[in-house]
Design an enzyme around this catalytic site. Structure first.
Site, short mmCIF file in Angstrom:
data_model
loop_
_atom_site.label_atom_id
_atom_site.label_comp_id
_atom_site.label_asym_id
_atom_site.label_seq_id
_atom_site.Cartn_x
_atom_site.Cartn_y
_atom_site.Cartn_z
N GLY A 234 6.02 -1.41 -10.80
CA GLY A 234 7.19 -0.62 -10.41
C GLY A 234 7.14 0.06 -9.05
N ASP A 235 6.00 -0.06 -8.33
CA ASP A 235 5.93 0.66 -7.05
C ASP A 235 4.97 -0.05 -6.09
OD1 ASP A 235 6.54 2.62 -5.20
OD2 ASP A 235 5.22 4.14 -6.06
N LEU A 236 5.13 -1.37 -5.95
CA LEU A 236 4.26 -2.10 -5.03
C LEU A 236 4.79 -1.93 -3.61
CD1 LEU A 236 3.51 -5.32 -7.12
CD2 LEU A 236 1.93 -3.45 -6.60
N ASN A 237 4.65 -0.71 -3.10
CA ASN A 237 5.14 -0.45 -1.75
C ASN A 237 4.04 -0.66 -0.72
OD1 ASN A 237 3.68 2.04 -1.20
ND2 ASN A 237 5.13 3.10 -2.55
N ASN A 240 0.87 1.32 -1.22
CA ASN A 240 0.14 1.13 -2.48
C ASN A 240 -0.59 -0.20 -2.57
OD1 ASN A 240 0.82 3.62 -3.45
ND2 ASN A 240 2.59 2.91 -4.65
#
Length: 383
Positions: A234-237, A240
């Site tokens: 949900g947050d593979l930015n 990260n």
């Protein structure tokens, strides 16, 4: 210690979170008391809602081979009251590490647990924060490199492999805690942005976000049941995902992923959500943002080809994630003007990309993405 308060929506109301504010001395004592380790060096790391310290340990016999660096993670007050969720996220990290993914693992407390609830110095003795000591992962955040097609493909492949492993193999008694309902960062909850768009004022940006929300309600929400469900990171930015060089050719550097961080946004969702979220974040730093999607998609589909319905929703899902990120940043900046400059730097790029996507239009953007992905099927990853 002082309290820093922020807001993160948990649905129809805005939930306040209390960010921990431990001093370095207090954090050092905490590592000794809870984990039985002596800190030789400590420095704070940036974090949105939690508090993180990079610590080096001296004379650490019980640690994994070569591991003397850790991240002390002190969870915000409100999330500390959700032990099932934190336990599940931590067990997922351990599972992924055992499966060969570059994920941090916890150093156990003196009691043999993955986490411990500790009293902090803010307010009354009832203020308790969940603490974990996680292995420190080496590497450079993707945000700090010039991304090339090779690493975009690898990141797409990683996104699919990670969700597939979690969905097909990860088992834990508290896994149901990942059904997070109206969690604002779940991509299914783009319609909840309706309550927050007032922060944008009346301008062209708001008009685009309103269009995204309306189209999302009409074209994506009715199709959700046809998408394949899974557990999303949900947050593979770009902050990260850590990378290092797998070859050092200056002309065409080859990267490999060396670390996956921040499992706080894990929840049940759909495979297509993960690829959309990843595309959006990889666009942020790119000099050619519209082309990014095809390379990430090609990597993702090398593991998990999308269905026709999932592909048809991809453009709106990417626009939906831009809208979530931009509206929530504006909402936070309104309440915390001291952070406005920092929040608006990313937002400036984000708005530019979202406006460009709408200007070029869904048909042309999809054509670019899908033709790029198709070329990989014929030739494999570009060298």
């Amino acid at each position: 210690m002082c309290e820093i308060r922020g807001t993160m929506s948990s649905g129809n109301d805005c939930q306040t979170f209390t960010k921990p504010a431990f001093g370095e001395k207090e954090a050092t004592e905490l590592v000794d008391r809870v984990f039985g380790l002596k800190v030789s060096w400590i420095r704070p790391l940036p974090s949105y809602a939690d508090q993180n310290f990079h610590v080096r340990i001296s004379g650490n016999e019980g640690a994994p081979e070569g591991a003397d660096e850790y991240v002390l993670k002190i969870t915000n007050l409100e999330d500390s009251r959700k032990p099932d969720l934190i336990e599940t996220q931590t067990q997922a990290m351990m599972f992924l590490s055992a499966e060969g993914f570059p994920s941090a693992v916890p150093y156990l407390t003196k009691d043999g647990n993955v986490m411990s609830l500790v009293s902090g110095g803010t307010g009354s003795g009832n203020t308790k924060y969940m603490v974990r000591l996680l292995t420190y992962l080496p590497g450079t955040p993707v945000a700090k490199i010039a991304t090339n097609t090779q690493i975009l493909y690898e990141i797409g492949k990683l996104a699919a492999s990670l969700d597939k492993a979690l969905t097909e193999k990860f088992q834990h008694p508290s896994v149901k805690s990942l059904h997070r309902g109206q969690f604002i960062w779940n991509l299914a909850n783009v319609p909840l942005l309706d309550q927050y768009i007032y922060v944008l004022g009346q301008n062209k940006y708001r008009e685009v976000v309103e269009q995204v929300i309306q189209q999302f309600k009409g074209k994506v929400i009715p199709k959700l049941t046809s998408f394949r469900a899974c557990i999303n990171h949900g947050d593979l930015n770009d902050h990260n995902i850590l990378v290092d060089f797998s070859s050092t050719s200056l002309e065409t550097p080859q990267y490999r992923v060396s670390g996956i961080l921040d499992f706080n946004d894990m929840s049940y969702g759909y495979y297509v959500f993960e690829v959309a979220i990843t595309i959006m974040y990889m666009m942020i730093e790119s000099t050619d943002p519209l082309s990014v999607g095809g390379h990430v998609l090609a990597g993702f589909e090398s593991i998990l080809p999308l269905t026709e319905e999932e592909r048809a929703a991809l453009f709106l899902l990417v626009c939906g994630r831009f809208s979530q990120s931009l509206v929530i940043a504006a909402h936070t900046a309104l309440q915390y003007p001291e952070n406005k400059e920092y929040l608006m730097i990313t937002a400036k790029t984000g708005w530019k990309h979202l406006m460009k996507m709408f200007e070029v239009g869904q048909e042309a953007v999809e054509k670019l993405w899908f033709e790029t992905a198709k070329a990989y099927m014929n030739h494999g990853p570009a060298e």
